[in-house]
Design a protein around this motif. Structure first.
Motif, PDB file in Angstrom:
ATOM      1  N   ARG A  45       0.830  -1.210   0.000  1.00 34.31           N
ATOM      2  CA  ARG A  45       0.000   0.000   0.000  1.00 34.31           C
ATOM      3  C   ARG A  45       0.864   1.259   0.000  1.00 34.31           C
ATOM      4  O   ARG A  45       0.516   2.255  -0.636  1.00 34.31           O
ATOM      5  CB  ARG A  45      -0.924  -0.015   1.216  1.00 34.31           C
ATOM      6  CG  ARG A  45      -1.885   1.163   1.281  1.00 34.31           C
ATOM      7  CD  ARG A  45      -2.825   1.039   2.454  1.00 34.31           C
ATOM      8  NE  ARG A  45      -3.699   2.209   2.555  1.00 34.31           N
ATOM      9  CZ  ARG A  45      -4.605   2.371   3.514  1.00 34.31           C
ATOM     10  NH1 ARG A  45      -4.759   1.437   4.447  1.00 34.31           N
ATOM     11  NH2 ARG A  45      -5.356   3.462   3.535  1.00 34.31           N
ATOM     12  N   LEU A  46       2.025   1.213   0.688  1.00 36.58           N
ATOM     13  CA  LEU A  46       2.926   2.357   0.726  1.00 36.58           C
ATOM     14  C   LEU A  46       3.455   2.677  -0.672  1.00 36.58           C
ATOM     15  O   LEU A  46       3.564   3.848  -1.061  1.00 36.58           O
ATOM     16  CB  LEU A  46       4.086   2.083   1.684  1.00 36.58           C
ATOM     17  CG  LEU A  46       5.149   3.191   1.777  1.00 36.58           C
ATOM     18  CD1 LEU A  46       4.526   4.492   2.252  1.00 36.58           C
ATOM     19  CD2 LEU A  46       6.282   2.751   2.714  1.00 36.58           C
ATOM     20  N   THR A  47       3.748   1.629  -1.438  1.00 34.89           N
ATOM     21  CA  THR A  47       4.231   1.835  -2.811  1.00 34.89           C
ATOM     22  C   THR A  47       3.154   2.512  -3.657  1.00 34.89           C
ATOM     23  O   THR A  47       3.439   3.450  -4.416  1.00 34.89           O
ATOM     24  CB  THR A  47       4.630   0.493  -3.443  1.00 34.89           C
ATOM     25  OG1 THR A  47       5.734  -0.060  -2.714  1.00 34.89           O
ATOM     26  CG2 THR A  47       5.036   0.662  -4.895  1.00 34.89           C
ATOM     27  N   ILE A  48       1.914   2.040  -3.512  1.00 32.21           N
ATOM     28  CA  ILE A  48       0.808   2.660  -4.254  1.00 32.21           C
ATOM     29  C   ILE A  48       0.642   4.116  -3.848  1.00 32.21           C
ATOM     30  O   ILE A  48       0.442   5.003  -4.699  1.00 32.21           O
ATOM     31  CB  ILE A  48      -0.501   1.884  -4.010  1.00 32.21           C
ATOM     32  CG1 ILE A  48      -0.443   0.516  -4.698  1.00 32.21           C
ATOM     33  CG2 ILE A  48      -1.706   2.684  -4.485  1.00 32.21           C
ATOM     34  CD1 ILE A  48      -0.418   0.582  -6.215  1.00 32.21           C
ATOM     35  N   ARG A  49       0.753   4.398  -2.554  1.00 32.34           N
ATOM     36  CA  ARG A  49       0.569   5.772  -2.084  1.00 32.34           C
ATOM     37  C   ARG A  49       1.628   6.700  -2.680  1.00 32.34           C
ATOM     38  O   ARG A  49       1.322   7.813  -3.119  1.00 32.34           O
ATOM     39  CB  ARG A  49       0.625   5.814  -0.556  1.00 32.34           C
ATOM     40  CG  ARG A  49       0.300   7.177   0.036  1.00 32.34           C
ATOM     41  CD  ARG A  49       0.224   7.097   1.543  1.00 32.34           C
ATOM     42  NE  ARG A  49      -0.806   6.161   1.968  1.00 32.34           N
ATOM     43  CZ  ARG A  49      -0.933   5.711   3.221  1.00 32.34           C
ATOM     44  NH1 ARG A  49      -0.082   6.103   4.153  1.00 32.34           N
ATOM     45  NH2 ARG A  49      -1.893   4.878   3.527  1.00 32.34           N
ATOM     46  N   ARG A  50       2.872   6.242  -2.751  1.00 27.17           N
ATOM     47  CA  ARG A  50       3.935   7.059  -3.338  1.00 27.17           C
ATOM     48  C   ARG A  50       3.682   7.268  -4.836  1.00 27.17           C
ATOM     49  O   ARG A  50       3.927   8.353  -5.367  1.00 27.17           O
ATOM     50  CB  ARG A  50       5.291   6.391  -3.120  1.00 27.17           C
ATOM     51  CG  ARG A  50       5.770   6.355  -1.680  1.00 27.17           C
ATOM     52  CD  ARG A  50       7.200   5.871  -1.580  1.00 27.17           C
ATOM     53  NE  ARG A  50       8.133   6.813  -2.212  1.00 27.17           N
ATOM     54  CZ  ARG A  50       9.421   6.546  -2.404  1.00 27.17           C
ATOM     55  NH1 ARG A  50       9.926   5.373  -2.027  1.00 27.17           N
ATOM     56  NH2 ARG A  50      10.210   7.440  -2.970  1.00 27.17           N
ATOM     57  N   SER A  51       3.186   6.240  -5.513  1.00 28.10           N
ATOM     58  CA  SER A  51       2.885   6.363  -6.937  1.00 28.10           C
ATOM     59  C   SER A  51       1.768   7.371  -7.164  1.00 28.10           C
ATOM     60  O   SER A  51       1.829   8.201  -8.076  1.00 28.10           O
ATOM     61  CB  SER A  51       2.483   4.997  -7.510  1.00 28.10           C
ATOM     62  OG  SER A  51       3.488   4.039  -7.292  1.00 28.10           O
ATOM     63  N   LEU A  52       0.733   7.311  -6.337  1.00 24.36           N
ATOM     64  CA  LEU A  52      -0.382   8.253  -6.457  1.00 24.36           C
ATOM     65  C   LEU A  52       0.060   9.671  -6.135  1.00 24.36           C
ATOM     66  O   LEU A  52      -0.410  10.629  -6.769  1.00 24.36           O
ATOM     67  CB  LEU A  52      -1.529   7.822  -5.534  1.00 24.36           C
ATOM     68  CG  LEU A  52      -2.232   6.508  -5.901  1.00 24.36           C
ATOM     69  CD1 LEU A  52      -3.273   6.152  -4.841  1.00 24.36           C
ATOM     70  CD2 LEU A  52      -2.882   6.597  -7.275  1.00 24.36           C
ATOM     71  N   ALA A  54       2.954  10.921  -6.801  1.00 25.29           N
ATOM     72  CA  ALA A  54       3.656  11.393  -7.994  1.00 25.29           C
ATOM     73  C   ALA A  54       2.665  11.757  -9.100  1.00 25.29           C
ATOM     74  O   ALA A  54       2.844  12.749  -9.810  1.00 25.29           O
ATOM     75  CB  ALA A  54       4.642  10.332  -8.480  1.00 25.29           C
ATOM     76  N   LEU A  55       1.618  10.967  -9.251  1.00 25.02           N
ATOM     77  CA  LEU A  55       0.589  11.259 -10.261  1.00 25.02           C
ATOM     78  C   LEU A  55      -0.146  12.557  -9.933  1.00 25.02           C
ATOM     79  O   LEU A  55      -0.452  13.354 -10.829  1.00 25.02           O
ATOM     80  CB  LEU A  55      -0.402  10.095 -10.351  1.00 25.02           C
ATOM     81  CG  LEU A  55       0.137   8.796 -10.937  1.00 25.02           C
ATOM     82  CD1 LEU A  55      -0.860   7.657 -10.708  1.00 25.02           C
ATOM     83  CD2 LEU A  55       0.428   8.940 -12.433  1.00 25.02           C
TER      84      LEU A  55
END
Length: 262
Positions: A45-52, A54-55
């Motif tokens: 979930r942390l990886t997804i949060r960082r990706s979001l 950036a988006l």
């Protein structure tokens, strides 16, 4: 995820950006939550949060308090690209049909999204036939094909034909006289669903082809989005030099010279 020196969150960022730019998230509906995206892409979930994050910094998504995360308004579609002549395209597809196998995975009538409607020059929400197929050679998948066809043509197409013939050959049998096509090719990353169908890791590099096929009146009769494994497929085109004002130009050999050069 495929092996890459990029940080994991940036790989997911690229995959989500690609999906957003392709209209994979409707702007009027909230995107899946962090937990759902983490499960889909096989990351934390942390990886997804960082990706979001950036988006959002790039203006590609909007976070709305109490409502969720939404895709930003899509950019305008680029101008159509000119490709090889329709005769060369038909010959290429006929050769492919003789030496490969196709598996029909999905067939449905669905409302046209803004992206599909723009490509087929229809009203948003107009009914279209959507088909998903995987083409293989000697049992090994090499392409995933998603096609959209206007409903008045799509309702005449038989399911068994989609599993045995190229769509342009089906058009010929139906009396739909195709005249030209606009085609473009680029590189994309394999999203989870496509990666599974093509038996590659998520995030692998694929060839992406978009093609709009028009009939003799200029009406779009098909929009194709195809993804190919580059290790199992290559696209070849014969080119011919033409003397143009200013400098020589390469054009597909099957294409006629511009009107002022005849």
């Amino acid at each position: 995820m495929s092996d890459s020196p990029l940080p994991l969150y940036h790989k997911v960022y690229l995959l989500l950006k690609q999906r957003l730019e392709a209209g994979g998230f409707a702007p009027d509906r909230a995107m899946p939550g962090e937990n759902a995206l983490a499960a889909e892409y096989g990351v934390s979930r942390l990886t997804i949060r960082r990706s979001l994050d950036a988006l959002a910094a790039d203006g590609l998504i909007e976070r709305r308090q109490g409502r969720g995360t939404f895709a930003a308004k899509p950019a305008q579609f680029p101008a159509a690209q000119h490709g090889a002549g329709i005769d060369a395209l038909m010959a290429h597809l006929a050769r492919m049909g003789m030496h490969t196998q196709v598996r029909l995975l999905e067939l449905e009538t669905t409302p046209a999204t803004p992206q599909v409607a723009a490509r087929l020059e229809l009203a948003v929400g107009a009914p279209v036939q959507r088909a998903v197929r995987v083409r293989s050679h000697e049992g090994q998948p090499f392409s995933c094909l998603i096609t959209f066809v206007p409903d008045d043509i799509g309702r005449r197409i038989r399911r068994e034909d989609l599993g045995s013939k190229p769509l342009l050959a089906i058009f010929r049998d139906l009396g739909v006289r195709v005249a030209r096509a606009e085609q473009s090719m680029s590189a994309v990353l394999a999203e989870p669903g496509v990666a599974e169908l093509l038996d590659v890791p998520v995030g692998s590099a694929l060839l992406s082809l978009h093609r709009v096929v028009r009939d003799e009146s200029g009406r779009p009769v098909e929009w194709l989005h195809a993804r190919y494994r580059p290790d199992r497929y290559e696209y070849r085109m014969d080119m011919q030099a033409h003397d143009m004002p200013g400098q020589p130009t390469w054009l597909p050999a099957a294409s006629p010279a511009p009107e002022d050069e005849k």
